[in-house]
Structures are given as structure tokens and as C-alpha cells.
Write a protein that holds these residues in place. Structure first.
Motif, PDB file in Angstrom:
ATOM      1  N   ASN A 100     -54.058  -7.545  -0.025  1.00 58.53           N
ATOM      2  CA  ASN A 100     -54.793  -6.303  -0.189  1.00 58.53           C
ATOM      3  C   ASN A 100     -53.861  -5.106  -0.286  1.00 58.53           C
ATOM      4  N   GLN A 101     -52.875  -5.050   0.599  1.00 57.70           N
ATOM      5  CA  GLN A 101     -51.961  -3.903   0.630  1.00 57.70           C
ATOM      6  C   GLN A 101     -50.691  -4.116  -0.188  1.00 57.70           C
ATOM      7  N   HIS A 102     -50.447  -5.341  -0.600  1.00 56.31           N
ATOM      8  CA  HIS A 102     -49.280  -5.686  -1.418  1.00 56.31           C
ATOM      9  C   HIS A 102     -47.963  -5.351  -0.716  1.00 56.31           C
ATOM     10  N   ALA A 103     -47.982  -5.373   0.604  1.00 57.24           N
ATOM     11  CA  ALA A 103     -46.791  -5.082   1.416  1.00 57.24           C
ATOM     12  C   ALA A 103     -46.070  -6.404   1.711  1.00 57.24           C
ATOM     13  N   ILE A 104     -45.371  -6.905   0.708  1.00 60.27           N
ATOM     14  CA  ILE A 104     -44.772  -8.234   0.787  1.00 60.27           C
ATOM     15  C   ILE A 104     -43.752  -8.333   1.924  1.00 60.27           C
ATOM     16  N   GLY A 105     -42.948  -7.301   2.109  1.00 61.74           N
ATOM     17  CA  GLY A 105     -41.938  -7.307   3.171  1.00 61.74           C
ATOM     18  C   GLY A 105     -42.553  -7.323   4.555  1.00 61.74           C
ATOM     19  N   PHE A 106     -43.568  -6.497   4.761  1.00 58.16           N
ATOM     20  CA  PHE A 106     -44.241  -6.478   6.061  1.00 58.16           C
ATOM     21  C   PHE A 106     -44.979  -7.793   6.290  1.00 58.16           C
ATOM     22  N   ALA A 107     -45.572  -8.330   5.221  1.00 55.80           N
ATOM     23  CA  ALA A 107     -46.250  -9.630   5.326  1.00 55.80           C
ATOM     24  C   ALA A 107     -45.264 -10.717   5.735  1.00 55.80           C
ATOM     25  N   LEU A 108     -44.039 -10.617   5.231  1.00 55.43           N
ATOM     26  CA  LEU A 108     -43.011 -11.592   5.603  1.00 55.43           C
ATOM     27  C   LEU A 108     -42.709 -11.523   7.097  1.00 55.43           C
ATOM     28  N   ILE A 109     -42.639 -10.323   7.632  1.00 53.73           N
ATOM     29  CA  ILE A 109     -42.425 -10.163   9.077  1.00 53.73           C
ATOM     30  C   ILE A 109     -43.588 -10.776   9.854  1.00 53.73           C
ATOM     31  N   VAL A 110     -44.798 -10.551   9.381  1.00 49.01           N
ATOM     32  CA  VAL A 110     -45.989 -11.098  10.047  1.00 49.01           C
ATOM     33  C   VAL A 110     -45.976 -12.621  10.015  1.00 49.01           C
ATOM     34  N   ILE A 111     -45.684 -13.195   8.860  1.00 47.62           N
ATOM     35  CA  ILE A 111     -45.736 -14.659   8.761  1.00 47.62           C
ATOM     36  C   ILE A 111     -44.583 -15.313   9.523  1.00 47.62           C
ATOM     37  N   ILE A 112     -43.435 -14.663   9.572  1.00 50.66           N
ATOM     38  CA  ILE A 112     -42.341 -15.188  10.402  1.00 50.66           C
ATOM     39  C   ILE A 112     -42.754 -15.157  11.871  1.00 50.66           C
ATOM     40  N   SER A 113     -43.383 -14.075  12.299  1.00 51.43           N
ATOM     41  CA  SER A 113     -43.857 -13.969  13.687  1.00 51.43           C
ATOM     42  C   SER A 113     -44.874 -15.058  13.993  1.00 51.43           C
ATOM     43  N   LEU A 114     -45.790 -15.294  13.062  1.00 51.48           N
ATOM     44  CA  LEU A 114     -46.800 -16.343  13.244  1.00 51.48           C
ATOM     45  C   LEU A 114     -46.137 -17.714  13.308  1.00 51.48           C
ATOM     46  N   THR A 115     -45.165 -17.950  12.461  1.00 46.88           N
ATOM     47  CA  THR A 115     -44.456 -19.237  12.459  1.00 46.88           C
ATOM     48  C   THR A 115     -43.727 -19.456  13.781  1.00 46.88           C
TER      49      THR A 115
ATOM     50  N   ILE B 295     -43.656 -23.539   4.890  1.00 42.69           N
ATOM     51  CA  ILE B 295     -43.806 -23.472   3.435  1.00 42.69           C
ATOM     52  C   ILE B 295     -44.284 -22.079   3.022  1.00 42.69           C
ATOM     53  N   ALA B 296     -45.316 -21.579   3.700  1.00 40.38           N
ATOM     54  CA  ALA B 296     -45.869 -20.265   3.370  1.00 40.38           C
ATOM     55  C   ALA B 296     -44.835 -19.160   3.554  1.00 40.38           C
ATOM     56  N   THR B 297     -44.024 -19.281   4.585  1.00 41.53           N
ATOM     57  CA  THR B 297     -42.959 -18.297   4.818  1.00 41.53           C
ATOM     58  C   THR B 297     -41.962 -18.322   3.660  1.00 41.53           C
ATOM     59  N   SER B 298     -41.634 -19.517   3.193  1.00 38.65           N
ATOM     60  CA  SER B 298     -40.699 -19.613   2.068  1.00 38.65           C
ATOM     61  C   SER B 298     -41.314 -19.007   0.803  1.00 38.65           C
ATOM     62  N   LEU B 299     -42.609 -19.193   0.599  1.00 34.99           N
ATOM     63  CA  LEU B 299     -43.290 -18.599  -0.560  1.00 34.99           C
ATOM     64  C   LEU B 299     -43.291 -17.078  -0.478  1.00 34.99           C
ATOM     65  N   ASN B 300     -43.600 -16.564   0.724  1.00 40.91           N
ATOM     66  CA  ASN B 300     -43.603 -15.124   0.939  1.00 40.91           C
ATOM     67  C   ASN B 300     -42.196 -14.548   0.752  1.00 40.91           C
ATOM     68  N   ALA B 301     -41.192 -15.229   1.292  1.00 40.08           N
ATOM     69  CA  ALA B 301     -39.809 -14.753   1.164  1.00 40.08           C
ATOM     70  C   ALA B 301     -39.375 -14.742  -0.295  1.00 40.08           C
ATOM     71  N   TYR B 302     -39.736 -15.759  -1.033  1.00 35.01           N
ATOM     72  CA  TYR B 302     -39.393 -15.802  -2.456  1.00 35.01           C
ATOM     73  C   TYR B 302     -40.018 -14.619  -3.180  1.00 35.01           C
ATOM     74  N   SER B 303     -41.300 -14.368  -2.918  1.00 33.36           N
ATOM     75  CA  SER B 303     -41.986 -13.247  -3.553  1.00 33.36           C
ATOM     76  C   SER B 303     -41.321 -11.916  -3.176  1.00 33.36           C
ATOM     77  N   TYR B 304     -40.911 -11.804  -1.941  1.00 28.06           N
ATOM     78  CA  TYR B 304     -40.245 -10.581  -1.486  1.00 28.06           C
ATOM     79  C   TYR B 304     -38.908 -10.386  -2.223  1.00 28.06           C
ATOM     80  N   LEU B 305     -38.150 -11.448  -2.333  1.00 24.41           N
ATOM     81  CA  LEU B 305     -36.817 -11.355  -2.928  1.00 24.41           C
ATOM     82  C   LEU B 305     -36.852 -11.213  -4.451  1.00 24.41           C
ATOM     83  N   LYS B 306     -37.882 -11.736  -5.082  1.00 25.25           N
ATOM     84  CA  LYS B 306     -37.923 -11.783  -6.543  1.00 25.25           C
ATOM     85  C   LYS B 306     -38.851 -10.741  -7.172  1.00 25.25           C
ATOM     86  N   ASN B 307     -39.437  -9.875  -6.367  1.00 24.99           N
ATOM     87  CA  ASN B 307     -40.346  -8.853  -6.922  1.00 24.99           C
ATOM     88  C   ASN B 307     -39.934  -7.455  -6.492  1.00 24.99           C
TER      89      ASN B 307
END
Length: 153
Positions: free
Chosen positions: A96-111, A141-153
Motif C-alpha cells: 500500500n505504501q510502497h515503502a520497500i526498505g521499511f517493509a524489509l525491516i519489518v519482515i526481518i523483525s518478523l523472521t 524466502i519472503a525476506t529474500s524477495l523483499n531484499a531483492y526488490s529493495y536492492l533492484k528498484n
């Protein structure tokens, strides 16, 4: 009987989290924004997400229904609440917010939190710890997907 009541409660809460998360992600994976993202080559097909999350939440609910009988304390409920909030909020933050970097922090915390469940209670939960393994593996897996999106966008 108490075990079944806990299981039903956790199924209701965990599937509510999936529903709230889906609602918060807006159009999510069908939005133009997401479709235009550079995604990891290992990104699964869309239908896999539904199957994975359904399986994960069933297993996690069973796991929690056993764990709550061993560790029902304020800490248990605080950790569970944090897990719920992180799980639900990731959808909103990423889709919704397209905050890929912040989402990465959230998913790492969840992991990390789900990893804490897996490894901290392994000695008490023994074989039942396999029930939380799908959640942990999927989050890796989801963290790796989020990280890829963060690094490549």
C-alpha cells in the motif's frame, strides 16, 4: 477440550491476520506498481502465496495451541501480539505504501521473532517445533524477495 479451544482461537486470530493483511495491501500483487517492480527470479507464482499462507497459519495455530499450555505468560501474549502486528503491517507497508526498505525491516523483525519461537522453545516443544518451521522457512524466502526488490528498484 482446552487444547481444541486454544486451537480454534488461534485459527480465528491467525486467519483474521491474513484477512486484515489482504485488505490492507489494497490491490497488492495485481497493482501496476507491483507488476512494474524488478522482482527476484525465484518469486513464486501468485497462487503459491495463498497455499503457503493457509498451510503456515494452520501449522502455526496448532503450534501455538501447544505452546500456550507450556508458556502462557504475559511474555507469550506480548510476543504473539508483536508477531501479529508485524505480519499484518508488512502488507500495508510494502503493497500500500510502497515503502520497500521499511517493509524489509519489518519482515526481518518478523523472521527473527518467528526464529525465536522456533529455537527458544525447541527443547520444550520437541517434534512439534516442525509445525513452526514452514513459517520460518517462508519468511526467509519472503525476506529474500523483499531484499531483492529493495536492492533492484
Amino acid at each position: 477440550m482446552k487444547q481444541i479451544m486454544w486451537l480454534v482461537l488461534f485459527l480465528l486470530i491467525n486467519f483474521s491476520a491474513l484477512g486484515i493483511g489482504s485488505w490492507l495491501m489494497n490491490n497488492g500483487p495485481t497493482s501496476g506498481w507491483y507488476l512494474a517492480l524488478n522482482k527476484a527470479p525465484w518469486t513464486p507464482s501468485g497462487w503459491i502465496f495463498g497455499v503457503a499462507w493457509t498451510t503456515i497459519m494452520i501449522c502455526f495455530s496448532i503450534y501455538l495451541s501447544y505452546l500456550v499450555n507450556i508458556k502462557e505468560t504475559n511474555t507469550f501474549w506480548i510476543l504473539f501480539s508483536i508477531q501479529f502486528i508485524l505480519n499484518v503491517s508488512w502488507n500495508y507497508i510494502f503493497f500500500n505504501q510502497h515503502a520497500i526498505g521499511f517493509a524489509l525491516i519489518v519482515i526481518i523483525s518478523l523472521t527473527v521473532l518467528v526464529g525465536y519461537y522456533l529455537f527458544s522453545f525447541l527443547s520444550e516443544m520437541k517434534f512439534k517445533s516442525l509445525l513452526i518451521a514452514p513459517y520460518f522457512i517462508w519468511l526467509l524466502i519472503a525476506t529474500s524477495l523483499n531484499a531483492y526488490s529493495y536492492l533492484k528498484n
